[in-house]
Design an enzyme around this catalytic site. Structure first.
Site, PDB file in Angstrom:
ATOM      1  NE  ARG A  88      -6.991   3.959  10.925  1.00 30.24           N
ATOM      2  CZ  ARG A  88      -6.443   3.314   9.889  1.00 30.24           C
ATOM      3  NH1 ARG A  88      -7.172   2.566   9.110  1.00 30.24           N
ATOM      4  NH2 ARG A  88      -5.145   3.406   9.672  1.00 30.24           N
ATOM      5  NE  ARG A 135       0.370   4.182   3.301  1.00 30.28           N
ATOM      6  CZ  ARG A 135      -0.351   3.434   4.133  1.00 30.28           C
ATOM      7  NH1 ARG A 135      -0.446   2.141   3.936  1.00 30.28           N
ATOM      8  NH2 ARG A 135      -0.958   3.983   5.154  1.00 30.28           N
ATOM      9  NE  ARG A 146      -1.018   6.546   9.324  1.00 30.98           N
ATOM     10  CZ  ARG A 146      -0.484   5.514   8.685  1.00 30.98           C
ATOM     11  NH1 ARG A 146       0.819   5.458   8.491  1.00 30.98           N
ATOM     12  NH2 ARG A 146      -1.227   4.553   8.229  1.00 30.98           N
TER      13      ARG A 146
END
Ligand code: AMP
Length: 195
Positions: A88, A135, A146
């Protein structure tokens, strides 16, 4: 065969990785799933990362590299693995290269699942509504964060792999089966003309 599925949260990496695992025996290595399992089990690592995941931030590169190094050395990865959610960051991508070289392994391809960002909000809302395992990071606010992190820290690994000649792009907005077909074609599991 070892490959990376790359794309923003909600691009469908997990869905496609699971299909490839079922059909071809390539092991899905989802770092998000591993971290959530550690949190659920209450391990020291889980306790260390819980807040980070809840906030939608990234866990440190060192922790992630250790986690993947340990995982790819296991025998169930011998036939190949699909990295889902890793790397990432560019340092993770560089660390992965070194690690693979040490193990005498390599990457066959990096598949970018390209999606329209606005559609991701709908997808994540659906995932939150349908999922039995909630979640904490599947909220609009956390998704926004994000996505920002994806653009700033993860997207730079796209040119990194393009320069190495490893990058392929699929249309992640297509129907799920059509995306699978595009990926299978890239991997040579199906002829391009098949429907
Ligand atoms: P995911 O299920 O892939 O969306 O990952 C969920 C969360 O786990 C992310 O928002 C991060 O907090 C953490 N995470 C998963 N993979 C990584 C990674 N490669 N590097 C840093 N953090 C990660």
């Amino acid at each position: 065969m070892n490959l990376i599925l790359l794309g923003p949260p909600g691009a469908g990496k997990g869905t496609q990785a699971k299909r490839l695992e079922e059909r071809y025996g390539l092991k899905q290595l989802s770092t998000g799933d591993m971290l959530r399992a550690a949190i659920a089990a209450g391990t020291p690592l889980g306790q260390q990362v819980q807040e980070i995941l809840d906030r939608g931030d990234l866990v440190t590169d060192a922790v992630m590299l250790d986690m993947i190094a340990e995982r790819i050395a296991q025998p169930d990865c011998d036939r190949g693995f699909i990295l889902d959610g890793f790397p990432r960051t560019v340092p993770q991508a560089e660390g992965l290269d070194e690690m693979l070289a040490r193990h005498g392994k390599s990457l066959a391809v990096v598949i970018e699942m390209r999606v329209d960002e606005t559609a991701l909000f709908t997808r994540i809302a659906n995932r939150a509504a349908l999922s039995t395992e909630k979640r904490a990071d599947d909220t609009e606010e956390t998704l926004r964060k994000r996505l920002g992190i994806y653009r700033e820290q993860t997207a730079p690994i796209i040119p990194y792999y393009r320069d190495k000649g490893l990058l392929k792009v699929v249309d992640g907005m297509a129907e799920m089966d059509a995306v699978t077909h595009q990926i299978e074609t890239i991997l040579g599991f199906q002829s391009a003309s098949a429907t």
